[in-house]
Design an enzyme around this catalytic site. Sequence first.
Site, PDB file in Angstrom:
ATOM      1  N   GLY A   1      43.909  36.075  45.605  1.00  0.00           N
ATOM      2  CA  GLY A   1      44.521  34.835  46.102  1.00  0.00           C
ATOM      3  C   GLY A   1      45.792  35.163  46.854  1.00  0.00           C
TER       4      GLY A   1
ATOM      5  N   GLU B   1      43.797  48.989  50.555  1.00  0.00           N
ATOM      6  CA  GLU B   1      42.808  48.023  51.006  1.00  0.00           C
ATOM      7  C   GLU B   1      42.528  48.167  52.508  1.00  0.00           C
ATOM      8  OE1 GLU B   1      43.866  43.976  51.030  1.00  0.00           O
ATOM      9  OE2 GLU B   1      41.811  43.257  50.895  1.00  0.00           O
TER      10      GLU B   1
END
Lengths: 381, 306
Positions: A130, A245
């Site tokens: 989120g 990431e």
Amino acid sequence: MRFEWSDAQQDFKRRVLDFLRDNLPADWDATAQHGPGSDKQTQFSRTFCKKLAQAGLLTPNWPRAWGGEDLDPWCQRILAEEMWSVGEPRGAQYMNVNWIGPALIKYGTDAQRQRYVPPMSSGDAIWCQGFSEPDAGSDLASLRTRATADGDIYRIQGQKIWTSYASAADMCFLLVRTAADSKHGISILLVPMNTPGIEVRRIPSLVGEGDIHEVFFDNVEVPRTVLLGAEGQAWEIISTALANERIGIPRYAFARRCLDRAVARLRSRQRFADRAVRLQAATAAAFCEAARLHSYSCIDMRARGLSMNAEASAARVATVMAERKVAEFVVEFLPEALSGGDGLLEAHHQRAIVAGIASGAAEVQLNIVATDLLHLPREPR
Amino acid sequence: MDFTLSSDQSAVLTAIDTLAKPFTAIPTNLSTFDLYSEELDRALDAGGFFDIAADADLGPLTAALVVDRLATLPFCSEVAVSMVVRATLCADLPRPVCLVAADQLQHPIRFLSKAASVLVMDGDAVRAIAIDPASVASVHSLFAYPMGKFVDGRAPGQEIRRPDIAADKLRHWWQVALAVEIAGLLKGAIDSTVTYVTDRHQFGRAIGSFQAVRHRMAEASVRATGVRWMALEAAATGNAAQAALAALHAQESANAVIYDLHQFLGAMGITLAHPLHLWTYRLKALLSEMGGRAAQGHVAAKFLGR
């Protein structure tokens, strides 16, 4: 300096390939074309990841104490390349492997690690992140979803958007504001997605089924024990996580596979003799190779314990270039593949547009390269 | 995989940096297109650097690392072909060496005015020519290398067939030499431009702080780094597909960034006083080598879709 896989790395690669051969169904490509967030692929991944874990191939780069084999980052790269190049049968769980799990192992309390890490290493947990909000995309530090401490609980109010895999996720790695200070006022909460007050809505998109969502938090109450690290420590934690990431998905591997597939189709139809076609195909392949080696240079730095934030940004930029070149090639020379002619090439085309947007916009990566690798003067704020 | 330099490679590059130091300074009142240095050539020869690719402990990868480093210098000498191609395939050939396709023999050739030998690739056949200096004339050129041409447009003198040199091997090491030289030139050009856009202020701030410049510079840097890794990998593995793609990506990337770099220098970018052209106009010379991008693409494409 050596550009070959070691014997141990080759053995590991064979293990992965053997596993894929034995565990992907014959019609896997038809499943994969809907994307890692699709209902069908998510359902498949729940079984597949359990088997992967049983074979010791879900989290092999994690510490043995937490379900891994202590293998080096190169093995993680091999695993990621082989998984992504066949369409990511791990579904959303690749994020657990790449950075959510390692972040919890590093920053979590004993109780948090005991609770959340084993389900990840056994292939039983799907997480979403989120991060982005309607007014906080590339400028993540301006996020406004607020967590207010009230006795033993946090009360969460706000909205996330562009959240991948949220409709399938059991847990959310949630960034919230706990203080006014922009970066140092952000904290991480580990929030079960079935908590009352959370509503998930799918966003119809160009990139595949179930990939992006809006997530609303309306007076959501969670115990204060779900705080990861200290209040205000989020930026420090996610800085490392985001560097991982940025190169976590080896998009170049899937792009190269799709390029070869497109070339094979053109060749079989005697449409690959033209020098212009061959030049564009080879150019796209070269960009894929450049992206692969950029990414490898980051893995090498990680393997040596070095920070690779700016290099990861450069690798992301190289990957965006590669994705676009392959997509452009297919659009120009094999357009029929994108109108029901080839599900896998359609899937690549859908995902290629994400490369420059997800995990931080390409423009942000270019700024990081300009400042931290070229040492150009910063833009005044 | 291991991208760390070995102790031998580190030692060689340290020695190269020491040797090259006198050749890093830009001459004042620069007013020429090329900046060739016999001295640099002699120093490299005396240090035995032209033969390191043949050394089992160093090999072509170390030679490629050296070429990459030397190509960043404002001064040039004939290093890429000698260090990567000659040392690997034909160490007996007197140097400096030119490498040229047979159909280009009548055109101006890079380094011909300085060369002792020419290696000619003629389809699947390889020939060597011992240069008679009387048969060669220097040619004024826009390219920032010394250029020469055979008098009367053809190569006289001793020309011998070299069946011991396989054409595919020659093509491979030529592609590696081309790619790694371009990698070093790109770095030299980008470094020079970074210095300028950092120092030059307009509208009250450094040119390099404008996003329009920063992003394109960053893209150039990403391309250059990719070219370098691809060239080094092809040098290390001897893989034909990797070499073909490295050469293509090198020419593609050089073509993409040359005009941008001059653009960032504004009017200084069109003067001979600024040294940027030493790298960019060498890059321009390499854009057509081995037939240019179209030819590289044609060759590289045969490895795709398999």
